[in-house]
Write a protein that holds these residues in place. Structure first.
Motif, PDB file in Angstrom:
ATOM      1  N   HIS A   1      -8.490   7.179  -4.191  1.00 47.23           N
ATOM      2  CA  HIS A   1      -7.435   7.493  -3.229  1.00 47.23           C
ATOM      3  C   HIS A   1      -6.104   7.760  -3.944  1.00 47.23           C
ATOM      4  O   HIS A   1      -5.390   8.721  -3.617  1.00 47.23           O
ATOM      5  N   LEU A   2      -5.785   6.940  -4.931  1.00 48.48           N
ATOM      6  CA  LEU A   2      -4.542   7.137  -5.682  1.00 48.48           C
ATOM      7  C   LEU A   2      -4.567   8.454  -6.450  1.00 48.48           C
ATOM      8  O   LEU A   2      -3.535   9.145  -6.562  1.00 48.48           O
ATOM      9  N   ALA A   3      -5.723   8.823  -6.998  1.00 44.86           N
ATOM     10  CA  ALA A   3      -5.832  10.085  -7.749  1.00 44.86           C
ATOM     11  C   ALA A   3      -5.470  11.267  -6.849  1.00 44.86           C
ATOM     12  O   ALA A   3      -4.779  12.216  -7.284  1.00 44.86           O
ATOM     13  N   LYS A   4      -5.896  11.207  -5.582  1.00 45.46           N
ATOM     14  CA  LYS A   4      -5.542  12.277  -4.640  1.00 45.46           C
ATOM     15  C   LYS A   4      -4.037  12.274  -4.358  1.00 45.46           C
ATOM     16  O   LYS A   4      -3.392  13.328  -4.317  1.00 45.46           O
ATOM     17  N   LEU A   5      -3.473  11.091  -4.153  1.00 44.89           N
ATOM     18  CA  LEU A   5      -2.048  10.992  -3.835  1.00 44.89           C
ATOM     19  C   LEU A   5      -1.177  11.454  -4.995  1.00 44.89           C
ATOM     20  O   LEU A   5      -0.120  12.072  -4.794  1.00 44.89           O
ATOM     21  N   PHE A   6      -1.611  11.157  -6.217  1.00 46.18           N
ATOM     22  CA  PHE A   6      -0.807  11.518  -7.390  1.00 46.18           C
ATOM     23  C   PHE A   6      -0.778  13.036  -7.637  1.00 46.18           C
ATOM     24  O   PHE A   6       0.041  13.507  -8.427  1.00 46.18           O
ATOM     25  N   LYS A   7      -1.661  13.789  -6.978  1.00 42.76           N
ATOM     26  CA  LYS A   7      -1.631  15.242  -7.136  1.00 42.76           C
ATOM     27  C   LYS A   7      -0.399  15.858  -6.492  1.00 42.76           C
ATOM     28  O   LYS A   7      -0.002  16.972  -6.836  1.00 42.76           O
ATOM     29  N   ASN A   8       0.203  15.126  -5.555  1.00 43.56           N
ATOM     30  CA  ASN A   8       1.429  15.611  -4.907  1.00 43.56           C
ATOM     31  C   ASN A   8       2.400  14.447  -4.777  1.00 43.56           C
ATOM     32  O   ASN A   8       2.667  13.955  -3.681  1.00 43.56           O
ATOM     33  N   LEU A   9       2.897  13.972  -5.922  1.00 43.67           N
ATOM     34  CA  LEU A   9       3.747  12.775  -5.954  1.00 43.67           C
ATOM     35  C   LEU A   9       5.028  12.949  -5.158  1.00 43.67           C
ATOM     36  O   LEU A   9       5.559  11.989  -4.603  1.00 43.67           O
ATOM     37  N   GLY A  10       5.546  14.171  -5.113  1.00 41.72           N
ATOM     38  CA  GLY A  10       6.823  14.396  -4.445  1.00 41.72           C
ATOM     39  C   GLY A  10       6.826  13.949  -3.003  1.00 41.72           C
ATOM     40  O   GLY A  10       7.807  13.361  -2.525  1.00 41.72           O
ATOM     41  N   THR A  11       5.737  14.186  -2.289  1.00 39.88           N
ATOM     42  CA  THR A  11       5.685  13.828  -0.858  1.00 39.88           C
ATOM     43  C   THR A  11       4.885  12.550  -0.607  1.00 39.88           C
ATOM     44  O   THR A  11       4.847  12.072   0.529  1.00 39.88           O
ATOM     45  N   ASN A  12       4.241  12.024  -1.641  1.00 41.35           N
ATOM     46  CA  ASN A  12       3.363  10.869  -1.440  1.00 41.35           C
ATOM     47  C   ASN A  12       3.894   9.563  -2.029  1.00 41.35           C
ATOM     48  O   ASN A  12       3.131   8.617  -2.214  1.00 41.35           O
ATOM     49  N   GLN A  13       5.174   9.504  -2.311  1.00 42.14           N
ATOM     50  CA  GLN A  13       5.736   8.297  -2.919  1.00 42.14           C
ATOM     51  C   GLN A  13       5.466   7.054  -2.073  1.00 42.14           C
ATOM     52  O   GLN A  13       5.006   6.016  -2.569  1.00 42.14           O
ATOM     53  N   GLN A  14       5.726   7.146  -0.776  1.00 40.70           N
ATOM     54  CA  GLN A  14       5.540   6.002   0.100  1.00 40.70           C
ATOM     55  C   GLN A  14       4.063   5.629   0.215  1.00 40.70           C
ATOM     56  O   GLN A  14       3.704   4.442   0.223  1.00 40.70           O
ATOM     57  N   ALA A  15       3.199   6.628   0.300  1.00 38.87           N
ATOM     58  CA  ALA A  15       1.763   6.368   0.417  1.00 38.87           C
ATOM     59  C   ALA A  15       1.221   5.697  -0.841  1.00 38.87           C
ATOM     60  O   ALA A  15       0.360   4.808  -0.769  1.00 38.87           O
ATOM     61  N   VAL A  16       1.721   6.111  -2.015  1.00 39.40           N
ATOM     62  CA  VAL A  16       1.314   5.469  -3.271  1.00 39.40           C
ATOM     63  C   VAL A  16       1.733   4.007  -3.263  1.00 39.40           C
ATOM     64  O   VAL A  16       0.952   3.115  -3.622  1.00 39.40           O
ATOM     65  N   HIS A  17       2.975   3.769  -2.831  1.00 36.33           N
ATOM     66  CA  HIS A  17       3.489   2.399  -2.796  1.00 36.33           C
ATOM     67  C   HIS A  17       2.658   1.528  -1.851  1.00 36.33           C
ATOM     68  O   HIS A  17       2.302   0.383  -2.198  1.00 36.33           O
ATOM     69  N   GLU A  18       2.325   2.040  -0.697  1.00 35.06           N
ATOM     70  CA  GLU A  18       1.543   1.276   0.281  1.00 35.06           C
ATOM     71  C   GLU A  18       0.138   0.985  -0.255  1.00 35.06           C
ATOM     72  O   GLU A  18      -0.399  -0.118  -0.071  1.00 35.06           O
ATOM     73  N   THR A  19      -0.458   1.956  -0.930  1.00 39.84           N
ATOM     74  CA  THR A  19      -1.803   1.756  -1.489  1.00 39.84           C
ATOM     75  C   THR A  19      -1.787   0.688  -2.574  1.00 39.84           C
ATOM     76  O   THR A  19      -2.653  -0.200  -2.611  1.00 39.84           O
ATOM     77  N   LEU A  20      -0.807   0.761  -3.461  1.00 40.79           N
ATOM     78  CA  LEU A  20      -0.699  -0.236  -4.530  1.00 40.79           C
ATOM     79  C   LEU A  20      -0.424  -1.625  -3.959  1.00 40.79           C
ATOM     80  O   LEU A  20      -0.928  -2.631  -4.476  1.00 40.79           O
ATOM     81  N   ASN A  21       0.344  -1.687  -2.897  1.00 40.41           N
ATOM     82  CA  ASN A  21       0.595  -2.983  -2.242  1.00 40.41           C
ATOM     83  C   ASN A  21      -0.690  -3.575  -1.674  1.00 40.41           C
ATOM     84  O   ASN A  21      -0.914  -4.791  -1.753  1.00 40.41           O
ATOM     85  N   ARG A  22      -1.538  -2.715  -1.097  1.00 41.60           N
ATOM     86  CA  ARG A  22      -2.809  -3.204  -0.559  1.00 41.60           C
ATOM     87  C   ARG A  22      -3.715  -3.712  -1.680  1.00 41.60           C
ATOM     88  O   ARG A  22      -4.392  -4.733  -1.527  1.00 41.60           O
ATOM     89  N   VAL A  23      -3.715  -3.006  -2.788  1.00 46.70           N
ATOM     90  CA  VAL A  23      -4.507  -3.454  -3.939  1.00 46.70           C
ATOM     91  C   VAL A  23      -3.994  -4.801  -4.429  1.00 46.70           C
ATOM     92  O   VAL A  23      -4.770  -5.725  -4.714  1.00 46.70           O
ATOM     93  N   GLU A  24      -2.667  -4.932  -4.514  1.00 46.52           N
ATOM     94  CA  GLU A  24      -2.069  -6.178  -4.987  1.00 46.52           C
ATOM     95  C   GLU A  24      -2.446  -7.335  -4.064  1.00 46.52           C
ATOM     96  O   GLU A  24      -2.789  -8.433  -4.526  1.00 46.52           O
ATOM     97  N   LEU A  25      -2.401  -7.098  -2.763  1.00 44.89           N
ATOM     98  CA  LEU A  25      -2.768  -8.131  -1.795  1.00 44.89           C
ATOM     99  C   LEU A  25      -4.232  -8.529  -1.955  1.00 44.89           C
ATOM    100  O   LEU A  25      -4.576  -9.715  -1.925  1.00 44.89           O
TER     101      LEU A  25
END
Length: 589
Positions: free
Chosen positions: A500-524
C-alpha cells in the motif's frame, strides 16, 4: 478592569479535561485577596508580583532580554523544554510563541499561588489543546513518569532545562526542583542510551534464556517471605576491605546478599553470602569466572536477570533462579504470572527492590561507596579492581561526609541517586556502614559495633533459615507457558502495508496525509503486541522517526520503512522459534 482575565477560563478547561494539575490545585487554598495584593504594574509598565520583602519580582530583573537564550533552533520541532518557575508567564510565553507547535513546553511551578497568577494573565487553552503546553504536578513519581515518556524527544530532538531566575527570589524550592530534574533527565538519558544501543542484546539474551528460566522456577512466592529478616547488601566498593573483617568478627544473624561480581572479593575477605544477583547483560561479566571459586558458590543461589549472557548461567555452578525485569518480555506477558521488577542500573538497586518485595524488616548497606577511595575503584578480588587512576573527562567530583572532595563518575552518581530514590519507597529502616565514599541520602550511618549492639545485625529467630528454605522451594515451581506463534499474521500484515505504501509513494505530492495515516496504523499494530514489542524497541523508535519526527515524506522514506519492516519480521520469527514452544519442547530446550 479584571486583574485575572484568563484565570476562570484556564481553570475550567483544566477541570473539564481532567488535567492532574487541577486536582493538585484543588488541594491548595485559594486566596483571592493575596493574588489581588501581590499583582501590580511596576514602574516599567509591566505586570509584576510583589514579593515578601515588598519588592517586585521584575524590578531588578526586567524580563526583556532575560529569556532570549531560552530558544534553541536546532531540532526545535522534536524537542522539549522543562521550565521550573512560572512567574507571570513571561518565560513560558516566550517559548510558546517562538517554538514550533510540536515543541513541548513543560512547566513545573511548586507554588500554587504563582501558578494561579500565571494562569490568570494568559489564555493557555489553545496551547493545552494542541498538547504543546504541559503543567506538571510537583511530585517526584509524577515527574519521573513524564520524563520516561519523552523518549522520542531524547532520540530525535533535545531536552532543555530552564530554571527561572526571577522565581528563585521566592524561595529555595526552585533551585531544589531544578537540580532534581537535572539529575532525573541525566539518569534517563543514560538509561535510554543503554536501551537504544543494547536492547537488542538484552532481549536476545532473554530469548536464549527463556526455556531455562521457565524450568528454573519463579520468585513470585517470595512476596512477604522476609518477615523478621535483617538483610545486608554488600557492595564491592573500596571500603569493603575495611568493613568485611569487622563483619566477620560480628557476623550476626542476617541475610547477606551481593552482586555476583562481588563474590570473589568476599571469598578473599572470608565472608560467604546467602545469595548473589546478576543483572549485567554484556560478556564482560564472564571475567568474574577468572576469579570465582566454583566450590565456594556451589550452594549459593544466583538470582539472575533473564537478560544476562546465557554463558554465565552455563558456567555458574550453583542453583539459579530467574528474575524477569521491566523492558523485557516479562514486562507485560508475565506480569500476572511471575515477579517482574525494574532492575535499575545497579545490582544494589535490584537487590533493594527484591528485598522490599520479600518484606525484610531492615536493611544494612556495606561497601557502597560510589567513588574512588585512596586511589582504589573496588575492593581487591573484583575484576575491575584498580589502584591507579588517571583523571578522565568522564570523572566527576563529589564530597564525602567530611566535606572533602572525592573522585566519582556520572555512572556512580546515577546509580547512587537511583538507590536513594528506591530507598524512599522502603517501609523499613535502612542503615549504612559508611566507609568514606559518597553520602547515601535516606540512610543512617552506623559503625559495625553499633550495628551489632543495636540489633541491626540480627533477625527474628529462625527467620533467615525460613527465608532460604522458601527461596529453595521457588526452584522448578513454574508451570510451562504456552504462547501462540504469530509470525505468519505479522508477515501478511507487513507485506500488505508495504504494498500500500509503495502505491502511495508513487505520488507523494498528494498522498502525504495518506502515507502518514498508513504509517500510524502500522505503528499501532506493532506496539499492541506485548510479546514482541520489547524486542522491537529499536524498530519502534525508528518507526516513530517516520510518524512523529517528520514534517514531510520523501522518496527515501520508503526504503527506510522496508528496512524497519524487514528487521521486525526477522525478530518476530526468532521469538516464535525460541519462545513459542510446547511444554515438551520447553522441558528439553
Amino acid at each position: 478592569m479584571n486583574p485575572f482575565p484568563f484565570l476562570k477560563d484556564n481553570i475550567e478547561y483544566l477541570s473539564r479535561t481532567g488535567n492532574p494539575i487541577f486536582q493538585w490545585l484543588s488541594t491548595r487554598p485559594f486566596n483571592e485577596d493575596k493574588l489581588m495584593g501581590r499583582l501590580f504594574v511596576n514602574e516599567f509598565g509591566l505586570h509584576d508580583w510583589r514579593m515578601d520583602d515588598g519588592k517586585g519580582m521584575f524590578e531588578s530583573l526586567p524580563p526583556e532580554g532575560l529569556y532570549g537564550n531560552w530558544l534553541h533552533p536546532e531540532k526545535a520541532g522534536t524537542s522539549a523544554t522543562f521550565v521550573v518557575g512560572a512567574n507571570l508567564g513571561y518565560g513560558i510565553n516566550h517559548l510558546l510563541t517562538n517554538t514550533p507547535d510540536t515543541h513541548k513546553v513543560m512547566l513545573l511551578e511548586p507554588r500554587s499561588e504563582m501558578l494561579l497568577a500565571c494562569l490568570s494573565q494568559t489564555d493557555y487553552r489553545p496551547f493545552l489543546e494542541r498538547k504543546k503546553f504541559h503543567l506538571l504536578v510537583p511530585d517526584e513519581r509524577f515527574l519521573s513518569e513524564v520524563v520516561r515518556n519523552l523518549d522520542l524527544q531524547f532520540v530525535y530532538g533535545q531536552i532543555h532545562l530552564k530554571g527561572d531566575l526571577p522565581s528563585r527570589q521566592l524561595g529555595p524550592e526552585y533551585a531544589r526542583w531544578t537540580t532534581w530534574l537535572k539529575n532525573k533527565l541525566e539518569n534517563f538519558s543514560l538509561e535510554l542510551s543503554t536501551l537504544r544501543h543494547r536492547q537488542d542484546v538484552m532481549v536476545r539474551n532473554e530469548l536464549d534464556n527463556f526455556s531455562k528460566a521457565m524450568r528454573d522456577g519463579s520468585l513470585k512466592p517470595m512476596e512477604g517471605r522476609g518477615a523478621g529478616v535483617g538483610a545486608v547488601i554488600l557492595g564491592a566498593g573500596p571500603s569493603l576491605e575495611h568493613m568485611a573483617p569487622l563483619l566477620k568478627e560480628k557476623t550476626g544473624h542476617v541475610l547477606y546478599t551481593c552482586a555476583l561480581q562481588t563474590v570473589p572479593s568476599l571469598q578473599r575477605l572470608g565472608i560467604k553470602p546467602h545469595l548473589c544477583a546478576a543483572i549485567d547483560y554484556d560478556k564482560s561479566m564472564l571475567k568474574v569466572f577468572e576469579r570465582l571459586d566454583p566450590d565456594f558458590v556451589q550452594d549459593v543461589p544466583l538470582v539472575y536477570s533473564t537478560k544476562i549472557d546465557p554463558m554465565i548461567l552455563k558456567r555458574y555452578p550453583g542453583p539459579t533462579l530467574p528474575l524477569w525485569t521491566v523492558g523485557g518480555m516479562g514486562t507485560y506477558v508475565l506480569k500476572d504470572r511471575d515477579l517482574v521488577i525494574d532492575a535499575g542500573g545497579n545490582v544494589s538497586v535490584t537487590l533493594s527492590r527484591f528485598l522490599r518485595h520479600c518484606g525484610v524488616s531492615h536493611l544494612l548497606l556495606a561497601g557502597q561507596d560510589y567513588a574512588w577511595i585512596n586511589g582504589k575503584s573496588h575492593s581487591g578480588g573484583h575484576h575491575n579492581h584498580t589502584t591507579e587512576i588517571v583523571r578522565r573527562s568522564y570523572h566527576q567530583t563529589t564530597k564525602n561526609r567530611d566535606g572533602e572532595e572525592i573522585l566519582t563518575t556520572v555512572q556512580y552518581m546515577t546509580a547512587k541517586r537511583e538507590l536513594e530514590e528506591d530507598l524512599k519507597q522502603s517501609s523499613f529502616p535502612v542503615f549504612n556502614l559508611y566507609g568514606g565514599g559518597a553520602v547515601i541520602e535516606g540512610t543512617k550511618n552506623v559503625e559495625v559495633d553499633q550495628a551489632y549492639r543495636e540489633g541491626i545485625l540480627a533477625s527474628a529467630p529462625g527467620a533467615v533459615e525460613r527465608f532460604l528454605s522458601d527461596l529453595a522451594r521457588c526452584r522448578n515451581n513454574a508451570a510451562p507457558l504456552r504462547l501462540e506463534p504469530r509470525s505468519p499474521m505479522w508477515s501478511t500484515s507487513m507485506r500488505n502495508a508495504e504494498k500500500h505504501l509503495a502505491k502511495l509513494f508513487k505520488n507523494l505530492g498528494t498522498n502525504q496525509q495518506a502515507v502518514h495515516e498508513t504509517l500510524n496504523r502500522v505503528e499501532l499494530f506493532v506496539k499492541q503486541d506485548p510479546l514482541y514489542s520489547p524486542y522491537l524497541f529499536n524498530e519502534i523508535v525508528d518507526l516513530a522517526g517516520l510518524t512523529k519526527a517528520k514534517s514531510a515524506y520523501e522518496p527515501k522514506d520508503l526504503p527506510e520503512f522496508k528496512r524497519i519492516a524487514k528487521g521486525m519480521l526477522r525478530k518476530v520469527r526468532e521469538i516464535d522459534r525460541k519462545v513459542c514452544l510446547d511444554c515438551a519442547e520447553q522441558a528439553v530446550a
